[in-house]
Design an enzyme around this catalytic site. Structure first.
Site, PDB file in Angstrom:
ATOM      1  N   TYR A   1       0.846  -1.190   0.000  1.00  0.00           N
ATOM      2  CA  TYR A   1       0.000   0.000   0.000  1.00  0.00           C
ATOM      3  C   TYR A   1       0.881   1.240   0.000  1.00  0.00           C
ATOM      4  O   TYR A   1       1.862   1.303   0.757  1.00  0.00           O
ATOM      5  CB  TYR A   1      -0.900   0.006   1.241  1.00  0.00           C
ATOM      6  CG  TYR A   1      -1.780   1.227   1.367  1.00  0.00           C
ATOM      7  CD1 TYR A   1      -2.808   1.467   0.460  1.00  0.00           C
ATOM      8  CD2 TYR A   1      -1.581   2.147   2.401  1.00  0.00           C
ATOM      9  CE1 TYR A   1      -3.611   2.591   0.580  1.00  0.00           C
ATOM     10  CE2 TYR A   1      -2.394   3.269   2.537  1.00  0.00           C
ATOM     11  CZ  TYR A   1      -3.407   3.487   1.619  1.00  0.00           C
ATOM     12  OH  TYR A   1      -4.212   4.598   1.745  1.00  0.00           O
TER      13      TYR A   1
ATOM     14  N   ASP B   1       9.206   2.647   0.287  1.00  0.00           N
ATOM     15  CA  ASP B   1       8.131   3.288   1.036  1.00  0.00           C
ATOM     16  C   ASP B   1       8.256   2.827   2.486  1.00  0.00           C
ATOM     17  O   ASP B   1       7.821   1.741   2.851  1.00  0.00           O
ATOM     18  CB  ASP B   1       6.771   2.905   0.448  1.00  0.00           C
ATOM     19  CG  ASP B   1       5.616   3.586   1.180  1.00  0.00           C
ATOM     20  OD1 ASP B   1       5.859   4.190   2.250  1.00  0.00           O
ATOM     21  OD2 ASP B   1       4.477   3.495   0.691  1.00  0.00           O
TER      22      ASP B   1
ATOM     23  N   LYS C   1       3.884   8.650   9.343  1.00  0.00           N
ATOM     24  CA  LYS C   1       3.585   8.039  10.638  1.00  0.00           C
ATOM     25  C   LYS C   1       4.544   8.485  11.758  1.00  0.00           C
ATOM     26  O   LYS C   1       4.418   9.609  12.218  1.00  0.00           O
ATOM     27  CB  LYS C   1       3.497   6.518  10.475  1.00  0.00           C
ATOM     28  CG  LYS C   1       2.356   6.168   9.477  1.00  0.00           C
ATOM     29  CD  LYS C   1       1.898   4.758   9.481  1.00  0.00           C
ATOM     30  CE  LYS C   1       0.615   4.610   8.678  1.00  0.00           C
ATOM     31  NZ  LYS C   1       0.739   4.086   7.333  1.00  0.00           N
TER      32      LYS C   1
HETATM   33  C1  LIG Z   1       0.216   4.592   5.986  1.00  0.00           C
HETATM   34  C2  LIG Z   1       0.962   4.358   4.747  1.00  0.00           C
HETATM   35  C3  LIG Z   1       0.881   5.213   3.637  1.00  0.00           C
HETATM   36  C4  LIG Z   1      -0.092   6.364   3.575  1.00  0.00           C
HETATM   37  O1  LIG Z   1       0.165   7.316   4.555  1.00  0.00           O
HETATM   38  P1  LIG Z   1      -1.019   8.344   4.940  1.00  0.00           P
HETATM   39  O2  LIG Z   1      -0.375   9.249   5.936  1.00  0.00           O
HETATM   40  O3  LIG Z   1      -2.121   7.504   5.492  1.00  0.00           O
HETATM   41  O4  LIG Z   1      -1.397   9.051   3.688  1.00  0.00           O
HETATM   42  C5  LIG Z   1       1.707   4.972   2.557  1.00  0.00           C
HETATM   43  N1  LIG Z   1       2.576   3.951   2.557  1.00  0.00           N
HETATM   44  C6  LIG Z   1       2.679   3.091   3.588  1.00  0.00           C
HETATM   45  C7  LIG Z   1       3.664   1.989   3.550  1.00  0.00           C
HETATM   46  C8  LIG Z   1       1.868   3.260   4.710  1.00  0.00           C
HETATM   47  O5  LIG Z   1       1.949   2.397   5.715  1.00  0.00           O
END
Ligand SMILES: *Cc1c(COP(=O)(O)O)cnc(C)c1O
Length: 431
Positions: free
Chosen positions: A145, A240, A268
């Protein structure tokens, strides 16, 4: 399974004014059934609902709260930032302090651009990669994701590897025409795909520890191969690390594996629970961004001082107390206690753990590395388990495919209590 009337009444009102009653889908209880609990306060490892009932929180806002809820030092930083004025739209010293803290500790983050979410961090990284390479296509992996931007909201279709289908309505085919999707933990199709498209591939984008469709640890050799294949065709490697950055140690997965990405996305933990994301990486790449370069990217509230100051205090505190090692020790003990309790119940119930991230799941004992290896029956089991845990005062992420988080506020006693309650919940879920 019925929540107290108070929660049901609030949820009915919420549904009237908000789609599904929530502002982010996983907060709804669609995957587990029942009515979401309305929480009024958080304190350390605990969430307190609007009726004053206390729950051990193993969701921690889906990861950002590495110090736990309302940490006093983080709260002081937030109050100080509010007192000093909370947004200037100018240069200021707070984002500079956080940028210097990060770039001195993470060598592959030579430059950093702050944004307001993980989604924006990924959007920025893709723009930089396309600007720097002059190529259009990107390759991602099924089960990873990367936020809710159009181009990455796709998964592999049921047909050939490389065929893609949107995982959301409202995403036109033109938005992901240049997105290729490959399988995790697989090399042959990946090589064929890169052979066929590599000349036009701007970036290979991967969650080095996929943690948004269960916790799917990848073999280090596979990750190294992905990096090698990306480089060989002139594509950039984007990690990511929105979940793993500053959660799995200061260097995230790149630090743990020794694989150096060209670009890295943070979110995060980096904002300590305020809306902060970042795109970082090689200086020559980041300099493609405006105003240095021609790749436009901007944000009215980017590098918001509240998030910058709380983020810095959060990271400083974790580093000062050897927090990443402590979290690993505690979470290991917690997972071992759960495994011992589960083993006597059923052989197919497992805890996958990496650092302070864990996932309780049914299925194979060997780490599950791809979404298609998660047994379909896991969802039903988890819904029963989730509610049995909730009744005992443990709040897990309300989805069979979301991972749990341990914070520094979860001491051994709290984790012991959580393990006891979860063992009892597992017993109930099977009856
Ligand atoms: C949470 C997450 C996102 C998206 O971040 P948001 O702050 O919710 O937009 C993208 N990549 C990864 C791996 C994530 O865990």
């Amino acid at each position: 399974m019925t929540a107290p009337t108070g929660h049901a009444a609030l949820f009915e009102r919420a549904e009237r004014v908000t789609p599904g009653g929530v502002h982010s889908p996983v907060r709804g209880f669609g995957r587990v059934g029942g009515t979401p609990v309305f929480f009024a306060r958080g304190r350390g490892a605990w969430l307190i609902d609007v009726d004053g009932r206390e729950y051990i929180d193993l969701c921690q806002s889906f990861g950002p709260l590495i110090l736990g809820h309302a940490n006093p030092d983080a709260a002081r930083a937030a109050h100080a930032a509010i007192d000093d004025g909370w947004t200037f739209g100018t240069t200021e010293p707070y984002s500079l302090a956080l940028a210097e803290w990060i770039t001195t500790r993470v060598p592959w983050a030579e430059r950093i651009r702050f944004v307001s979410s993980g989604t924006e961090a990924v959007m920025t990284a893709l723009r930089v990669a396309r600007a720097a390479t002059g190529r259009a296509r990107i390759l991602k992996f099924e089960g990873c994701y990367h936020g809710h931007a159009d181009a990455v909201l796709v998964q592999a279709g049921s047909g050939l590897a490389g065929a893609t289908a949107a995982s959301s309505a409202g995403v036109p085919p033109s938005a992901f025409r240049d997105t290729l999707v490959a399988s995790l933990d697989e090399e042959d199709d990946l090589m064929r795909l890169i052979d066929a498209t590599g000349h036009d591939l701007a970036a290979v984008l991967v969650e080095p520890l996929p943690a948004n469709h269960g916790l799917l640890p990848q073999r280090p050799a596979w990750l190294a191969r992905v990096a090698e294949l990306a480089r060989a065709c002139g594509a950039l490697l984007i990690f990511d690390e929105v979940i793993t950055g500053f959660r799995m140690g200061v260097g995230g997965l790149a630090g743990r594996t020794g694989i150096r990405p060209d670009l890295v996305c943070f979110g995060k933990v980096i904002g300590g629970g305020f809306p902060v994301g970042a795109c970082a990486g090689r200086a020559d790449l980041l300099d493609h961004l405006a105003p240095t370069g021609p790749a436009y990217q901007a944000g009215t509230l980017s590098a918001n001082p509240v998030g910058m100051r709380v983020g810095l205090v959060t990271l400083e505190k974790v580093e000062a107390c050897d927090g990443w090692r402590r979290l690993e020790v505690r979470t290991t003990a917690f997972a071992d206690r759960l495994r011992a309790a589960f083993a006597s119940r059923r052989a197919d119930l497992h805890v996958t753990r990496e650092g302070s991230i864990f996932w309780i799941h049914t299925g194979d004992a060997d780490p599950i590395r791809r979404p298609d290896r998660i047994p379909p029956s896991h969802a039903d089991w988890f819904a029963r388990f989730f509610h049995a845990a909730l009744r005992r005062g443990v709040y897990l992420p309300p989805s069979p495919y979301e991972v749990g988080f341990v914070s520094l506020a979860h001491d051994d006693d709290t984790l012991g209590l959580a393990a006891e309650r979860l063992a009892a919940a597992a017993a109930e879920a099977d009856t």
